[in-house]
Motif scaffolding. Structure first.
Motif, PDB file in Angstrom:
ATOM      1  N   PRO A  14       0.801  -1.225   0.000  1.00  0.00           N
ATOM      2  CA  PRO A  14       0.000   0.000   0.000  1.00  0.00           C
ATOM      3  C   PRO A  14       0.839   1.283   0.000  1.00  0.00           C
ATOM      4  O   PRO A  14       0.351   2.335  -0.409  1.00  0.00           O
ATOM      5  CB  PRO A  14      -0.823  -0.108   1.288  1.00  0.00           C
ATOM      6  N   LEU A  15       2.097   1.189   0.408  1.00  0.00           N
ATOM      7  CA  LEU A  15       2.971   2.361   0.372  1.00  0.00           C
ATOM      8  C   LEU A  15       3.722   2.483  -0.946  1.00  0.00           C
ATOM      9  O   LEU A  15       3.822   3.572  -1.505  1.00  0.00           O
ATOM     10  CB  LEU A  15       4.003   2.310   1.509  1.00  0.00           C
ATOM     11  N   ILE A  16       4.267   1.383  -1.424  1.00  0.00           N
ATOM     12  CA  ILE A  16       5.123   1.499  -2.614  1.00  0.00           C
ATOM     13  C   ILE A  16       4.352   1.434  -3.933  1.00  0.00           C
ATOM     14  O   ILE A  16       4.774   2.019  -4.919  1.00  0.00           O
ATOM     15  CB  ILE A  16       6.281   0.475  -2.587  1.00  0.00           C
ATOM     16  N   GLU A  17       3.236   0.761  -3.933  1.00  0.00           N
ATOM     17  CA  GLU A  17       2.437   0.639  -5.177  1.00  0.00           C
ATOM     18  C   GLU A  17       2.050   2.011  -5.751  1.00  0.00           C
ATOM     19  O   GLU A  17       2.215   2.241  -6.954  1.00  0.00           O
ATOM     20  CB  GLU A  17       1.195  -0.212  -4.917  1.00  0.00           C
ATOM     21  N   PRO A  18       1.555   2.952  -4.942  1.00  0.00           N
ATOM     22  CA  PRO A  18       1.196   4.254  -5.511  1.00  0.00           C
ATOM     23  C   PRO A  18       2.384   5.045  -6.057  1.00  0.00           C
ATOM     24  O   PRO A  18       2.200   6.011  -6.789  1.00  0.00           O
ATOM     25  CB  PRO A  18       0.568   5.002  -4.330  1.00  0.00           C
ATOM     26  N   LEU A  19       3.600   4.621  -5.727  1.00  0.00           N
ATOM     27  CA  LEU A  19       4.799   5.333  -6.151  1.00  0.00           C
ATOM     28  C   LEU A  19       5.456   4.728  -7.392  1.00  0.00           C
ATOM     29  O   LEU A  19       6.479   5.214  -7.847  1.00  0.00           O
ATOM     30  CB  LEU A  19       5.820   5.357  -4.995  1.00  0.00           C
ATOM     31  N   ARG A  20       4.851   3.711  -7.968  1.00  0.00           N
ATOM     32  CA  ARG A  20       5.496   2.964  -9.054  1.00  0.00           C
ATOM     33  C   ARG A  20       5.756   3.780 -10.308  1.00  0.00           C
ATOM     34  O   ARG A  20       6.574   3.395 -11.134  1.00  0.00           O
ATOM     35  CB  ARG A  20       4.672   1.723  -9.401  1.00  0.00           C
ATOM     36  N   ALA A  21       5.067   4.889 -10.475  1.00  0.00           N
ATOM     37  CA  ALA A  21       5.296   5.751 -11.639  1.00  0.00           C
ATOM     38  C   ALA A  21       5.490   7.204 -11.198  1.00  0.00           C
ATOM     39  O   ALA A  21       5.190   8.132 -11.945  1.00  0.00           O
ATOM     40  CB  ALA A  21       4.124   5.640 -12.614  1.00  0.00           C
ATOM     41  N   TRP A  64       4.275  -4.251 -12.702  1.00  0.00           N
ATOM     42  CA  TRP A  64       4.266  -2.791 -12.748  1.00  0.00           C
ATOM     43  C   TRP A  64       4.514  -2.283 -14.162  1.00  0.00           C
ATOM     44  O   TRP A  64       3.807  -1.395 -14.632  1.00  0.00           O
ATOM     45  CB  TRP A  64       5.316  -2.223 -11.800  1.00  0.00           C
ATOM     46  N   VAL A  65       5.495  -2.826 -14.834  1.00  0.00           N
ATOM     47  CA  VAL A  65       5.811  -2.364 -16.187  1.00  0.00           C
ATOM     48  C   VAL A  65       4.669  -2.699 -17.150  1.00  0.00           C
ATOM     49  O   VAL A  65       4.329  -1.893 -18.023  1.00  0.00           O
ATOM     50  CB  VAL A  65       7.163  -2.935 -16.666  1.00  0.00           C
ATOM     51  N   SER A 106       1.878  -0.197 -16.127  1.00  0.00           N
ATOM     52  CA  SER A 106       2.259   1.217 -16.152  1.00  0.00           C
ATOM     53  C   SER A 106       3.566   1.361 -16.924  1.00  0.00           C
ATOM     54  O   SER A 106       4.618   1.602 -16.347  1.00  0.00           O
ATOM     55  CB  SER A 106       2.433   1.721 -14.710  1.00  0.00           C
ATOM     56  N   ASP A 107       3.477   1.209 -18.226  1.00  0.00           N
ATOM     57  CA  ASP A 107       4.678   1.229 -19.060  1.00  0.00           C
ATOM     58  C   ASP A 107       5.112   2.677 -19.310  1.00  0.00           C
ATOM     59  O   ASP A 107       4.925   3.233 -20.388  1.00  0.00           O
ATOM     60  CB  ASP A 107       4.419   0.488 -20.372  1.00  0.00           C
ATOM     61  N   THR A 108       5.679   3.279 -18.259  1.00  0.00           N
ATOM     62  CA  THR A 108       6.164   4.657 -18.338  1.00  0.00           C
ATOM     63  C   THR A 108       7.676   4.658 -18.111  1.00  0.00           C
ATOM     64  O   THR A 108       8.240   3.688 -17.609  1.00  0.00           O
ATOM     65  CB  THR A 108       5.512   5.536 -17.254  1.00  0.00           C
ATOM     66  N   TYR A 131      12.285   2.727 -15.162  1.00  0.00           N
ATOM     67  CA  TYR A 131      13.492   3.102 -14.420  1.00  0.00           C
ATOM     68  C   TYR A 131      13.506   2.418 -13.049  1.00  0.00           C
ATOM     69  O   TYR A 131      14.518   1.842 -12.647  1.00  0.00           O
ATOM     70  CB  TYR A 131      13.558   4.628 -14.263  1.00  0.00           C
ATOM     71  N   ILE A 132      12.391   2.494 -12.341  1.00  0.00           N
ATOM     72  CA  ILE A 132      12.297   1.872 -11.019  1.00  0.00           C
ATOM     73  C   ILE A 132      12.534   0.371 -11.130  1.00  0.00           C
ATOM     74  O   ILE A 132      13.313  -0.206 -10.366  1.00  0.00           O
ATOM     75  CB  ILE A 132      10.925   2.168 -10.360  1.00  0.00           C
ATOM     76  N   ALA A 133      11.871  -0.273 -12.073  1.00  0.00           N
ATOM     77  CA  ALA A 133      11.999  -1.730 -12.224  1.00  0.00           C
ATOM     78  C   ALA A 133      13.439  -2.130 -12.550  1.00  0.00           C
ATOM     79  O   ALA A 133      13.964  -3.108 -11.996  1.00  0.00           O
ATOM     80  CB  ALA A 133      11.050  -2.231 -13.294  1.00  0.00           C
ATOM     81  N   LYS A 134      14.083  -1.390 -13.433  1.00  0.00           N
ATOM     82  CA  LYS A 134      15.461  -1.723 -13.799  1.00  0.00           C
ATOM     83  C   LYS A 134      16.396  -1.545 -12.609  1.00  0.00           C
ATOM     84  O   LYS A 134      17.219  -2.414 -12.319  1.00  0.00           O
ATOM     85  CB  LYS A 134      15.926  -0.847 -14.971  1.00  0.00           C
TER      86      LYS A 134
END
Length: 186
Positions: A123-130, A162-163, A166-168, A173-176
């Protein structure tokens, strides 16, 4: 300094002068007072918020370290209390929520519960994924990289999801960056 002011009639005024001082060192001292305050977790988070939003990076680092032990002691409550922080307009506040709950953190106690079960903090990190802020993106990526050291498969699946959802540039960048330890292999 905290102990020296214990008997001072205007201890709160001293704390306020430190918290609003032009010197980042003085503001760091004021942030550390939160650790010693004995306040319950919600009040500690409220008290440290001004330092989490400070213009100086050193004060912001001291802010999350000041309440880390209290967060570990009341993790579920903290995860709930911090949820609105990840939607704040200030990227420093959003980053604070991520950095404060990093499973392995830097220069601080590790959060064993999140090393074992990082999904508890979704619930904390999911909203920050993009998130549009590189400062926040780096914190989230570091959060996931921490988690990858004990829950690598979970981090891989989460990054792929996430990618795909939300392919942004921000999410990629976060995923990599989150996968940097995983990409090194055993």
């Amino acid at each position: 300094l905290y102990d020296l002011t214990a008997l001072h009639a205007e201890r709160d005024a001293v704390a306020h002068r430190l918290a609003t001082h032009a010197s980042d060192v003085a503001r760091c001292w004021a942030a550390q007072w939160v650790t010693l305050s004995g306040l319950p977790l919600p009040a500690q988070l409220e008290a440290v918020r001004r330092f989490a939003a400070d213009s100086h990076f050193g004060v912001r680092e001291i802010a999350w370290m000041a309440v880390r032990d209290a967060v570990i002691a009341s993790l579920d409550e903290a995860l709930s209390l911090l949820q609105p922080w990840v939607s704040d307009a200030d990227p420093n506040i959003r980053r604070f929520a991520s950095e404060l709950t990093r499973p392995r953190g830097v220069w601080c106690a590790q959060i064993e519960a999140l090393k074992a079960e990082p999904w508890r903090a979704l619930p904390l990190i999911e909203p920050l994924r993009a998130d549009g802020s590189r400062y926040v993106q780096n914190s989230v990526a570091n959060w996931l990289n921490d988690a990858s050291k004990t829950q690598g498969e979970w981090v891989e699946k989460l990054c792929r999801r996430w990618v795909s959802e939300s392919d942004t540039d921000a999410t990629r960048y976060i995923a990599k960056r989150a996968s940097r330890t995983l990409s090194k292999g055993p």
